[in-house]
Design a protein around this motif. Structure first.
Motif, PDB file in Angstrom:
ATOM      1  N   LEU A 106       0.835  -1.299  -0.141  1.00  0.00           N
ATOM      2  CA  LEU A 106      -0.227  -0.139  -0.001  1.00  0.00           C
ATOM      3  C   LEU A 106       1.040   1.234  -0.117  1.00  0.00           C
ATOM      4  O   LEU A 106       1.805   1.343   0.750  1.00  0.00           O
ATOM      5  N   TYR A 107       0.705   2.148  -0.964  1.00  0.00           N
ATOM      6  CA  TYR A 107       1.303   3.395  -0.918  1.00  0.00           C
ATOM      7  C   TYR A 107       0.605   4.648  -0.892  1.00  0.00           C
ATOM      8  O   TYR A 107       1.045   5.756  -1.062  1.00  0.00           O
ATOM      9  N   ARG A 108      -0.746   4.696  -0.762  1.00  0.00           N
ATOM     10  CA  ARG A 108      -1.619   5.886  -0.647  1.00  0.00           C
ATOM     11  C   ARG A 108      -3.025   5.590   0.070  1.00  0.00           C
ATOM     12  O   ARG A 108      -3.311   4.313  -0.027  1.00  0.00           O
ATOM     13  N   LEU A 109      -3.302   6.280   0.916  1.00  0.00           N
ATOM     14  CA  LEU A 109      -4.685   6.132   1.343  1.00  0.00           C
ATOM     15  C   LEU A 109      -5.814   7.138   0.554  1.00  0.00           C
ATOM     16  O   LEU A 109      -5.521   8.409   0.403  1.00  0.00           O
ATOM     17  N   PRO A 110      -6.737   6.636   0.074  1.00  0.00           N
ATOM     18  CA  PRO A 110      -7.863   7.083  -0.600  1.00  0.00           C
ATOM     19  C   PRO A 110      -8.440   8.547   0.188  1.00  0.00           C
ATOM     20  O   PRO A 110      -8.794   8.411   1.269  1.00  0.00           O
ATOM     21  N   VAL A 111      -8.602   9.589  -0.681  1.00  0.00           N
ATOM     22  CA  VAL A 111      -9.067  10.683   0.056  1.00  0.00           C
ATOM     23  C   VAL A 111     -10.352  11.066  -0.561  1.00  0.00           C
ATOM     24  O   VAL A 111     -11.189  11.589   0.027  1.00  0.00           O
TER      25      VAL A 111
ATOM     26  N   LEU B 193       2.228  11.239   8.194  1.00  0.00           N
ATOM     27  CA  LEU B 193       1.381  10.305   8.550  1.00  0.00           C
ATOM     28  C   LEU B 193       0.152  10.772   9.439  1.00  0.00           C
ATOM     29  O   LEU B 193      -0.951  10.202   9.283  1.00  0.00           O
ATOM     30  N   GLU B 194       0.615  11.482  10.165  1.00  0.00           N
ATOM     31  CA  GLU B 194      -0.395  12.245  11.116  1.00  0.00           C
ATOM     32  C   GLU B 194      -1.312  12.859  10.398  1.00  0.00           C
ATOM     33  O   GLU B 194      -2.632  12.781  10.615  1.00  0.00           O
ATOM     34  N   ALA B 195      -0.816  13.557   9.527  1.00  0.00           N
ATOM     35  CA  ALA B 195      -1.849  14.595   8.464  1.00  0.00           C
ATOM     36  C   ALA B 195      -2.605  13.698   7.824  1.00  0.00           C
ATOM     37  O   ALA B 195      -3.833  13.930   7.349  1.00  0.00           O
ATOM     38  N   ILE B 196      -2.022  12.451   7.439  1.00  0.00           N
ATOM     39  CA  ILE B 196      -3.005  11.573   6.480  1.00  0.00           C
ATOM     40  C   ILE B 196      -4.011  10.912   7.262  1.00  0.00           C
ATOM     41  O   ILE B 196      -5.274  10.799   6.827  1.00  0.00           O
ATOM     42  N   ARG B 197      -3.693  10.624   8.525  1.00  0.00           N
ATOM     43  CA  ARG B 197      -4.754   9.824   9.362  1.00  0.00           C
ATOM     44  C   ARG B 197      -5.971  10.988   9.682  1.00  0.00           C
ATOM     45  O   ARG B 197      -7.097  10.628   9.579  1.00  0.00           O
ATOM     46  N   PHE B 198      -5.501  12.102   9.594  1.00  0.00           N
ATOM     47  CA  PHE B 198      -6.670  13.255  10.096  1.00  0.00           C
ATOM     48  C   PHE B 198      -7.313  13.477   8.852  1.00  0.00           C
ATOM     49  O   PHE B 198      -8.578  13.158   9.057  1.00  0.00           O
ATOM     50  N   ILE B 199      -6.740  13.554   7.784  1.00  0.00           N
ATOM     51  CA  ILE B 199      -7.337  13.976   6.611  1.00  0.00           C
ATOM     52  C   ILE B 199      -8.302  12.819   6.176  1.00  0.00           C
ATOM     53  O   ILE B 199      -9.501  13.144   5.635  1.00  0.00           O
ATOM     54  N   THR B 200      -8.018  11.676   6.321  1.00  0.00           N
ATOM     55  CA  THR B 200      -9.043  10.354   5.864  1.00  0.00           C
ATOM     56  C   THR B 200      -9.794   9.917   6.974  1.00  0.00           C
ATOM     57  O   THR B 200     -10.410   8.914   6.816  1.00  0.00           O
ATOM     58  N   SER B 201      -9.806  10.644   8.330  1.00  0.00           N
ATOM     59  CA  SER B 201     -10.507  10.142   9.175  1.00  0.00           C
ATOM     60  C   SER B 201     -12.076  10.246   9.062  1.00  0.00           C
ATOM     61  O   SER B 201     -12.420  11.170   8.129  1.00  0.00           O
TER      62      SER B 201
END
Ligand code: GLC
Length: 447
Positions: A156-161, A343-351
């Motif tokens: 996995l290289y991306r989290l969907p937004v 990583l913190e930013a990605i977790r926040f944005i995809t929450s």
């Protein structure tokens, strides 16, 4: 610490005073000593906040700056999010990221990626592997196609937004007034367009993205699917661009221009050009992504409340309609010095909570499945439950590592055919031949 310093200082002062130094010198030494105490015992200066940079197309920026960045920074005072506004065309954006990565240390920490970039960026080793950062249960909340599109070689290289799917917009008011049902086929689009144009209800029938760029490739896979054709089979690497179905797809698009259904300028249009003309009330149909819906229903829009959105149609001979799957997500640059913060930013944005606000704000297609049927979302956008079906059956652009080159080949030959520089046959044979050579070279390299 303070008492040890005072103790050491007083003993040294006593020794110094024994040396009979002059009183003024003595006072200066005492003052310096006191200053040292103040400095040493003062709290360490706080760290300046870390700035995370990311690049996105200009039309994508407003929903981010409107609330997401502000909310993130308020909750994370040690991190700033700096959005760099890029060009409108996604392939130019891809070029900017690519150049940055090729030059070495990328200035971008977060990588805002189109679903079609993952294979290339991951294969080149530009992205941090996120597989161990997210659990299977966390991933299960997202659409499988968006998750699949975020992987390369099983990692996995991306989290969907947000997801995306090409749709057909139409003027419901005009179709109703003229007694037409929504179109089912490409032929319906031509027929209804010509009738509405003859009645002078609209100047143009159908708007689509025909400029030589990635948007045209996305538009073309839909027509191709509608005629029952395919571009590249990712499993066998078979190329379908010179088959009769592909020729029919090109002929259909050319035909819309030749018949005056689409404006001659359509071969230079990107998404925003088509949206402006349609929003101005000048056309009956438009192919576009769902981002256009809230803009066209904004208070000052001439077509507010007059339009509908539906899955892309098929041809009379084709079997199923075929919306193109698009969509964006966030990865982390391997060279970023702030991977934990990213990583913190990605977790926040995809929450879940932030995603809901983001989707409500921008009218984008959600990646989190719960949002398609969420009561607040459906109250604002009643076409979302329908959109879920479209996303689940959407057509992928070939998920191959050489996608950028394959798309460039298609874009060049398609544009040559649409602008009459080459016959559709010659263009599609050229496109198919060049694509086969590209894939062969890739195969030989791997062998
Ligand atoms: C949208 C889609 C993206 C596609 C692009 C083409 O942004 O989400 O996947 O590549 O349009 O212009």
């Amino acid at each position: 610490m303070r008492s040890t310093i005072i103790c050491c200082l007083s003993s040294s002062l006593m020794q110094i005073s024994k040396l009979w130094i002059k009183p003024l010198q003595f006072l200066a030494i005492v003052a310096l000593g006191l200053l040292a105490i103040v400095f040493i015992s003062a709290p360490a200066p706080t760290q300046p906040p870390v700035t995370l940079k990311l690049l996105m197309t200009a039309p994508d920026v407003p929903p981010w700056t409107k609330f997401m960045v502000k909310q993130f920074e308020a909750e994370h005072p040690n991190i700033r999010l700096q959005i760099v506004e890029g060009p409108n065309q996604v392939n130019l954006l891809e070029d900017m990221y690519t150049t940055a990565f090729l030059l070495g240390d990328s200035p971008y920490d977060l990588v805002n990626m189109d679903v079609i970039w993952i294979s290339k960026f991951a294969a080149a080793g530009w992205l941090m592997d996120l597989t161990d950062e997210v659990t299977e249960a966390e991933l299960a909340a997202f659409s499988p196609a968006d998750v699949e599109g975020s992987k390369y070689a099983g990692r996995l290289y991306r989290l969907p937004v947000r997801s995306d799917a090409g749709m057909l917009y139409y003027r419901k008011d005009l179709l109703d007034a003229a007694g037409f049902d929504p179109p089912q086929t490409f032929e319906d689009i031509e027929r209804i367009s010509q009738a509405l144009q003859a009645q002078k209800a609209v100047r143009w029938g159908y708007l689509w993205q025909g400029k030589q760029y990635e948007g045209a490739a996305a538009m073309f896979v839909e027509v191709l699917k509608g005629f029952g054709g395919f571009w590249v089979n990712p499993d066998t690497l078979e190329v379908g661009l010179d088959r009769p179905e592909a020729l029919q797809a090109v002929e259909f698009l050319k035909g819309t221009i030749a018949q005056g259904i689409s404006p001659p300028g359509v071969t230079t249009y990107v998404e925003e050009d088509t949206r402006r003309i349609f929003q101005n009330g000048e056309a009956a149909f438009m192919r576009n992504w769902p981002y256009a819906w809230p803009l066209m229903n904004a208070e000052n829009s001439p077509v507010r409340g007059k339009i509908e959105i539906m899955p892309m149609v098929r041809s009379q001979s084709g079997q199923a309609s075929g919306s193109c799957l698009g969509g964006w997500g966030l990865g982390i640059a391997k060279t970023s010095k702030h991977q934990q913060e990213a990583l913190e930013a990605i977790r926040f944005i995809t929450s879940p909570a932030i995603q809901k606000q983001f989707i409500l704000e921008a009218g984008y297609v959600p990646s989190r499945r719960e949002l398609f049927t969420n009561a607040d979302v459906v109250a604002r956008y009643d076409h979302y439950p329908e959109l879920l079906k479209v996303v689940d059956t959407a057509v992928l652009r070939p998920p191959i590592a050489q996608y950028a080159q394959a798309s460039d080949i298609l874009q060049r030959y398609l544009s040559a055919a649409l602008t009459n520089q080459q016959s559709p046959e010659a263009a599609m044979q050229g496109a198919a031949g060049e694509t086969r050579r590209l894939l062969e070279a890739g195969r030989a390299k791997r062998a």
